[in-house]
Scaffold this motif. Structure first.
Motif, PDB file in Angstrom:
ATOM      1  N   LEU A 359       0.822  -1.216   0.000  1.00  0.00           N
ATOM      2  CA  LEU A 359       0.000   0.000   0.000  1.00  0.00           C
ATOM      3  C   LEU A 359       0.853   1.263   0.000  1.00  0.00           C
ATOM      4  CD1 LEU A 359      -2.894  -1.034   2.393  1.00  0.00           C
ATOM      5  CD2 LEU A 359      -3.058  -0.524  -0.044  1.00  0.00           C
ATOM      6  N   ARG A 360       1.911   1.282   0.778  1.00  0.00           N
ATOM      7  CA  ARG A 360       2.781   2.458   0.760  1.00  0.00           C
ATOM      8  C   ARG A 360       3.405   2.648  -0.616  1.00  0.00           C
ATOM      9  NH1 ARG A 360       5.948   2.039   6.650  1.00  0.00           N
ATOM     10  NH2 ARG A 360       4.338   3.111   7.890  1.00  0.00           N
ATOM     11  N   TYR A 361       3.834   1.560  -1.212  1.00  0.00           N
ATOM     12  CA  TYR A 361       4.438   1.672  -2.542  1.00  0.00           C
ATOM     13  C   TYR A 361       3.395   2.073  -3.585  1.00  0.00           C
ATOM     14  CZ  TYR A 361       6.990   0.530  -6.796  1.00  0.00           C
ATOM     15  OH  TYR A 361       7.582   0.595  -8.029  1.00  0.00           O
ATOM     16  N   SER A 362       2.172   1.574  -3.469  1.00  0.00           N
ATOM     17  CA  SER A 362       1.120   1.921  -4.426  1.00  0.00           C
ATOM     18  C   SER A 362       0.763   3.400  -4.359  1.00  0.00           C
ATOM     19  CB  SER A 362      -0.143   1.088  -4.156  1.00  0.00           C
ATOM     20  OG  SER A 362       0.091  -0.278  -4.399  1.00  0.00           O
ATOM     21  N   CYS A 453       0.205  -8.934  -3.119  1.00  0.00           N
ATOM     22  CA  CYS A 453       1.050  -7.780  -2.810  1.00  0.00           C
ATOM     23  C   CYS A 453       2.318  -7.795  -3.644  1.00  0.00           C
ATOM     24  CB  CYS A 453       1.405  -7.776  -1.318  1.00  0.00           C
ATOM     25  SG  CYS A 453       0.032  -7.360  -0.223  1.00  0.00           S
ATOM     26  N   ARG A 454       2.901  -8.977  -3.799  1.00  0.00           N
ATOM     27  CA  ARG A 454       4.119  -9.083  -4.614  1.00  0.00           C
ATOM     28  C   ARG A 454       3.843  -8.630  -6.045  1.00  0.00           C
ATOM     29  NH1 ARG A 454       6.728  -9.370  -8.679  1.00  0.00           N
ATOM     30  NH2 ARG A 454       5.893 -11.337  -9.404  1.00  0.00           N
ATOM     31  N   GLU A 455       2.766  -9.123  -6.619  1.00  0.00           N
ATOM     32  CA  GLU A 455       2.442  -8.779  -8.002  1.00  0.00           C
ATOM     33  C   GLU A 455       2.023  -7.317  -8.131  1.00  0.00           C
ATOM     34  OE1 GLU A 455      -0.435 -11.538  -9.505  1.00  0.00           O
ATOM     35  OE2 GLU A 455       0.676 -13.290  -8.808  1.00  0.00           O
ATOM     36  N   GLY A 459       7.512  -5.154 -11.020  1.00  0.00           N
ATOM     37  CA  GLY A 459       8.838  -5.762 -11.066  1.00  0.00           C
ATOM     38  C   GLY A 459       9.655  -5.502  -9.819  1.00  0.00           C
ATOM     39  N   HIS A 460       9.523  -4.309  -9.238  1.00  0.00           N
ATOM     40  CA  HIS A 460      10.304  -3.999  -8.041  1.00  0.00           C
ATOM     41  C   HIS A 460       9.922  -4.902  -6.870  1.00  0.00           C
ATOM     42  CE1 HIS A 460      12.090  -0.811 -10.163  1.00  0.00           C
ATOM     43  NE2 HIS A 460      11.191   0.138  -9.933  1.00  0.00           N
ATOM     44  N   GLY A 461       8.726  -5.437  -6.894  1.00  0.00           N
ATOM     45  CA  GLY A 461       8.313  -6.358  -5.838  1.00  0.00           C
ATOM     46  C   GLY A 461       9.089  -7.657  -5.856  1.00  0.00           C
ATOM     47  N   TYR A 462       9.783  -7.907  -6.987  1.00  0.00           N
ATOM     48  CA  TYR A 462      10.581  -9.124  -7.113  1.00  0.00           C
ATOM     49  C   TYR A 462      11.988  -8.941  -6.551  1.00  0.00           C
ATOM     50  CZ  TYR A 462      11.549 -13.694  -9.204  1.00  0.00           C
ATOM     51  OH  TYR A 462      11.844 -15.032  -9.402  1.00  0.00           O
ATOM     52  N   LEU A 463      12.336  -7.716  -6.211  1.00  0.00           N
ATOM     53  CA  LEU A 463      13.628  -7.475  -5.580  1.00  0.00           C
ATOM     54  C   LEU A 463      13.663  -8.127  -4.197  1.00  0.00           C
ATOM     55  CD1 LEU A 463      14.207  -3.673  -6.307  1.00  0.00           C
ATOM     56  CD2 LEU A 463      15.671  -5.540  -7.095  1.00  0.00           C
ATOM     57  N   ASP A 464      14.784  -8.719  -3.874  1.00  0.00           N
ATOM     58  CA  ASP A 464      14.937  -9.261  -2.527  1.00  0.00           C
ATOM     59  C   ASP A 464      14.820  -8.148  -1.497  1.00  0.00           C
ATOM     60  OD1 ASP A 464      15.782 -11.534  -0.691  1.00  0.00           O
ATOM     61  OD2 ASP A 464      17.368 -10.084  -0.291  1.00  0.00           O
ATOM     62  N   ALA A 465      15.288  -6.951  -1.851  1.00  0.00           N
ATOM     63  CA  ALA A 465      15.243  -5.815  -0.930  1.00  0.00           C
ATOM     64  C   ALA A 465      13.825  -5.323  -0.668  1.00  0.00           C
ATOM     65  CB  ALA A 465      16.091  -4.666  -1.477  1.00  0.00           C
ATOM     66  N   ALA A 466      12.864  -5.761  -1.473  1.00  0.00           N
ATOM     67  CA  ALA A 466      11.461  -5.418  -1.202  1.00  0.00           C
ATOM     68  C   ALA A 466      10.923  -6.224  -0.036  1.00  0.00           C
ATOM     69  CB  ALA A 466      10.604  -5.654  -2.447  1.00  0.00           C
ATOM     70  N   ARG A 467      11.487  -7.411   0.209  1.00  0.00           N
ATOM     71  CA  ARG A 467      11.197  -8.304   1.349  1.00  0.00           C
ATOM     72  C   ARG A 467       9.891  -9.076   1.212  1.00  0.00           C
ATOM     73  NH1 ARG A 467      16.236  -8.655   2.512  1.00  0.00           N
ATOM     74  NH2 ARG A 467      17.157  -6.656   3.053  1.00  0.00           N
ATOM     75  N   ILE A 468       9.165  -8.903   0.130  1.00  0.00           N
ATOM     76  CA  ILE A 468       7.894  -9.625   0.020  1.00  0.00           C
ATOM     77  C   ILE A 468       8.136 -11.094  -0.310  1.00  0.00           C
ATOM     78  CG2 ILE A 468       5.642  -9.707  -1.117  1.00  0.00           C
ATOM     79  CD1 ILE A 468       5.854  -6.770  -1.675  1.00  0.00           C
ATOM     80  N   GLY A 469       9.136 -11.380  -1.124  1.00  0.00           N
ATOM     81  CA  GLY A 469       9.451 -12.776  -1.444  1.00  0.00           C
ATOM     82  C   GLY A 469       9.843 -13.566  -0.205  1.00  0.00           C
ATOM     83  N   GLU A 470      10.590 -12.940   0.678  1.00  0.00           N
ATOM     84  CA  GLU A 470      10.980 -13.590   1.928  1.00  0.00           C
ATOM     85  C   GLU A 470       9.749 -13.898   2.774  1.00  0.00           C
ATOM     86  OE1 GLU A 470      13.045 -11.756   5.818  1.00  0.00           O
ATOM     87  OE2 GLU A 470      14.370 -11.811   4.072  1.00  0.00           O
ATOM     88  N   LEU A 471       8.810 -12.937   2.831  1.00  0.00           N
ATOM     89  CA  LEU A 471       7.568 -13.162   3.573  1.00  0.00           C
ATOM     90  C   LEU A 471       6.785 -14.322   2.982  1.00  0.00           C
ATOM     91  CD1 LEU A 471       6.418  -9.441   3.994  1.00  0.00           C
ATOM     92  CD2 LEU A 471       7.391 -10.910   5.764  1.00  0.00           C
ATOM     93  N   LEU A 683      10.624  -0.648  -0.612  1.00  0.00           N
ATOM     94  CA  LEU A 683       9.359  -0.154  -1.159  1.00  0.00           C
ATOM     95  C   LEU A 683       8.412   0.356  -0.079  1.00  0.00           C
ATOM     96  CD1 LEU A 683       8.533  -2.927  -3.808  1.00  0.00           C
ATOM     97  CD2 LEU A 683       9.976  -0.899  -4.044  1.00  0.00           C
ATOM     98  N   GLY A 684       8.566  -0.134   1.145  1.00  0.00           N
ATOM     99  CA  GLY A 684       7.572   0.157   2.175  1.00  0.00           C
ATOM    100  C   GLY A 684       8.042   1.036   3.299  1.00  0.00           C
ATOM    101  N   ALA A 685       9.175   1.710   3.145  1.00  0.00           N
ATOM    102  CA  ALA A 685       9.683   2.563   4.220  1.00  0.00           C
ATOM    103  C   ALA A 685       8.686   3.680   4.531  1.00  0.00           C
ATOM    104  CB  ALA A 685      11.036   3.150   3.846  1.00  0.00           C
ATOM    105  N   SER A 686       8.669   4.110   5.789  1.00  0.00           N
ATOM    106  CA  SER A 686       7.661   5.069   6.235  1.00  0.00           C
ATOM    107  C   SER A 686       7.819   6.445   5.600  1.00  0.00           C
ATOM    108  CB  SER A 686       7.711   5.201   7.757  1.00  0.00           C
ATOM    109  OG  SER A 686       8.979   5.663   8.184  1.00  0.00           O
ATOM    110  N   ASP A 687       9.011   6.780   5.090  1.00  0.00           N
ATOM    111  CA  ASP A 687       9.196   8.096   4.478  1.00  0.00           C
ATOM    112  C   ASP A 687       8.693   8.147   3.041  1.00  0.00           C
ATOM    113  OD1 ASP A 687      11.132   6.646   3.123  1.00  0.00           O
ATOM    114  OD2 ASP A 687      12.846   7.783   3.909  1.00  0.00           O
TER     115      ASP A 687
END
Length: 725
Positions: A359-362, A453-455, A459-471, A683-687
């Protein structure tokens, strides 16, 4: 052996306050006992304003105070506890996140070090959990928001081990609890076998009593009977709660529980007669060392049997306080349900983090828009709203339910410990049924929500740094451990099908939790058809609840009739149950769990004191309920409850509710979000500075800007190809 009066300080404390605890029965209402609120100033102290940035436009226009809505599932004590834990982690070098990928051994090692660091802090002594059961759940959630493997490891090593002993052991077992609370030993929970999991009655590990030596002989016939998937056993646990068939005087008395020493606490070497090892790398949760154990005629003292609900005397004669054997099994189900109750919350934690990120990224990601004007945040598009906002509503529904469910189970365990638990067998069976239904509901909701959420992050949701894949990887285990979801549904439906014939003579103790309230005047209610006509009517929460009440009752009735029909055709009980799963019994358990969660969500929202927060919570209830109804439209039409265009009105209602909630989506995500230190998502940082965080992650990634060590292979191969041409 320790004497019975050698109790740890915790137990002495508990016995002193036993009188006070006995005055309060298990909390079964929709509100929890820990309802102390916080002032606006206190809330702002713990949750300061977010950094100004791209998310400001949504935050400034929210219709409610995001801090206040946290109190739908928090209390002053839980907020403070989480804050203390997160601040401790953030300031401790041991908890700083690595910039490089760690090996499996390094992951296991750092997780154990962190586990003992948390253990040594003793954030919530046991006596505080007795006074405020919400703290147990809050600590678990705080740890999960940081790292799921850490939370699971702590829970298995200390809590689940001790809780099981407290629930079904006696005073002569308390020294095990004392030892684990002092960190002298580490525990684990060994139920599943290689060839048997959900079918507990089919387990093959045996514990044969020998009256001459007053010992149980633990034995594993072959590898298929080995205890498997035992969390924390692979490398660390010294003691296990082992479920084995109790055999005495040639008779098998069924599955019973034993405390079994596995490794020497001083050397971590296995005892003679024990073969123990690690099962290797998994898809996720690799900070937890899952293991296996095989027993070769391994003797343990008779006193190691957790025999509160049944066991043998010195001569080998079986004794139980229950005249009816099914009552003993029913009472034990309450203790066995602890893992499933816990997993409902674990699943929700994963979904909670994923929906915050998406949601933050959207709200930050902009694509297309009117000619000559700035691009539009993708959150403004209907498709993005309909993809994500139902999962946001689901997250709130599950978070509120799981908080209550965990607190209720802890209270039940404490009351059982003191002998204050009335109707233990009946309550144990209902908790078993509700957990067997809600665990799949929560795990599948998280599975589907995290993938969406990943989809939705592109494409950025596929980054490991996005953390969604780990979840996604870590949550996947929730669909199979502590009972594979589809099999768990059968356990819930079996109870419900047995209830249906006596629906007119139910006693209050048959449904202490109220999960069978939908059966009140059920025969008359099933004759009703839905009279709603407008979208406004279909998105009214009380109307949705009535639709779902009908749906739950109808699926129970038709499932019972399907089983009866199959039996009338000559099918035995196993065949009839097997051939009535798809579209009947399996669906029954799902809607039973969903019905309870929906009602609990509504009751909590309707009683929320702040008017603005209550309004948005009720919109979330409506969206959660409408989306559930939409999922089961076929059954509502088949059963004759819906007709004409009512299904279209339901779908129109879902779209309308999503549009109404979109302006508040970022503030709702803020209410659910853990600190950035725990979220760790570019993608989801509070700032809201997603692109700056992506840039930083890419530019600082090890080796990102350097020539690979194998660069010559690229050049030489290219030269070779050119020469051939």
């Amino acid at each position: 052996m320790y004497k019975c009066d050698k109790l740890c300080k915790t137990y002495r404390y508990i016995r002193q306050c036993n009188t006070n605890i006995a005055k309060s029965s298990i909390l079964l209402s929709n509100m929890t006992s820990s309802t102390k609120s916080m002032t606006d100033e206190e809330l702002k102290q713990y949750f300061p304003d977010f950094p100004s940035g791209p998310l400001d436009v949504y935050r400034k226009n929210a219709s409610f105070d995001w801090r206040k809505i946290k109190m739908a599932y928090e209390s002053a004590s839980t907020i403070k506890l989480k804050h203390d834990i997160w601040k401790f982690m953030e300031s401790n070098p041991l908890f700083q996140h690595s910039e490089r990928d760690l090996s499996l051994d390094e992951i296991r090692h750092i997780n154990v070090k962190r586990m003992y660091a948390i253990f040594n802090e003793n954030f919530i002594p046991y006596e505080r959990i007795v006074e405020d059961p919400r703290l147990y759940q809050a600590k678990t959630e705080a740890l999960f928001m940081y790292d799921s493997s850490l939370s699971v490891k702590i829970s298995l090593t200390f809590r689940m081990f001790a809780n099981t002993i407290q629930a079904i052991g006696g005073p002569h077992h308390y020294h095990f609890v004392e030892d684990v609370q002092q960190g002298k030993i580490g525990g684990c929970f060994a139920l599943t076998e290689v060839a048997h999991g959900s079918n507990a009655k089919g387990m093959r590990t045996t514990a044969t009593y020998c009256p001459e030596t007053k010992q149980f002989i633990m034995h594993t016939d072959d590898f298929e009977a080995a205890k498997f998937w035992v969390g924390s056993l692979g490398q660390c646990a010294t003691h296990a709660i082992v479920y084995a068939m109790l055999i005495s005087k040639g008779k098998n008395h069924g599955l019973h529980t034993f405390v079994v020493p596995i490794r020497d606490p001083q050397t971590l070497k296995p005892y003679p007669g024990v073969v123990v090892g690690d099962i290797g790398k998994k898809v996720g949760l690799n900070g937890v060392d899952n293991g296996f154990v095989i027993f070769n005629k391994y003797a343990i003292p008779k006193e190691n049997a957790l025999d509160k609900l049944g066991g043998v005397d010195d001569n080998g004669d079986y004794k139980t306080p229950f005249k009816d054997p099914s009552k003993r099994f029913g009472a034990s189900l309450g203790a066995l349900s602890g893992g499933r109750v816990h997993i409902t919350s674990i699943s929700t934690n994963y979904l909670q983090k994923a929906i915050v990120i998406a949601l933050r990224y959207s709200a930050v990601r902009r694509q297309f828009g009117p000619e000559g004007e700035p691009e539009t945040p993708v959150l403004e598009y209907q498709m993005q709203q309909v993809r994500l906002l139902p999962h946001l509503a689901s997250t709130f529904a599950l978070r509120i339910f799981c908080t209550w469910f965990s607190e209720m189970h802890i209270k039940m365990t404490v009351d059982s410990l003191f002998g204050n638990l009335k109707n233990a067998a009946e309550l144990g069976v209902e908790v078993h049924a509700l957990s067997s239904a809600s665990k799949p509901v929560c795990a599948w909701a998280a599975r589907d929500g995290i993938q969406t959420c990943r989809e939705a992050c592109g494409g950025h949701g596929y980054l490991d740094a996005a953390r969604i894949g780990e979840l996604r990887n870590d949550n996947d285990a929730n669909c199979t451990y502590e009972g594979e979801n589809s099999l768990l549904l059968q356990q819930a439906s079996n109870w419900l099908l047995a209830i249906w014939p006596r629906r007119h003579s139910l006693r209050p103790e048959d449904s202490i939790l109220g999960s069978l309230n939908f059966l009140e005047n059920v025969d008359e209610y099933l004759k009703k058809t839905c009279q709603l006509k407008t979208v406004d009517e279909f998105i009214e929460p009380t109307n949705i609840i009535q639709i779902y009440r009908w749906l739950t009752a109808y699926v129970l009735k038709t499932s019972y009739e399907k089983v009866a029909e199959l039996k009338s055709l000559g099918k035995d009980n196993l065949q009839a149950r097997n051939e009535s799963q798809a579209y009947y019994a399996a669906t029954l358990s799902v809607v039973y769990g969903e019905n309870f969660i929906l009602n609990h969500f509504y009751n909590t929202a309707a009683q929320f004191p702040d008017a603005a927060c209550r309004a948005v919570l009720l919109r979330l209830v409506a969206l959660y309920g409408v989306c559930l109804v939409e999922k089961h439209l076929a059954t509502l039409y088949i059963g004759g409850h819906f007709s004409d265009q009512q299904g279209a009105q339901v779908r129109a209602g879902a779209v309308r509710l999503c549009a109404a909630l979109a302006p508040d989506a970022v503030a709702l995500a803020d209410a659910l979000a853990p600190p950035d230190f725990c979220l760790r998502s570019v993608l989801g940082a509070s700032d809201g500075q997603a692109y700056k965080h992506i840039q930083n992650a890419v530019m600082t990634s090890p080796g990102a800007l350097t020539r690979p060590s194998w660069w010559k292979d690229v050049v030489h191969w290219r030269d070779y190809v050119q020469a051939k041409l």
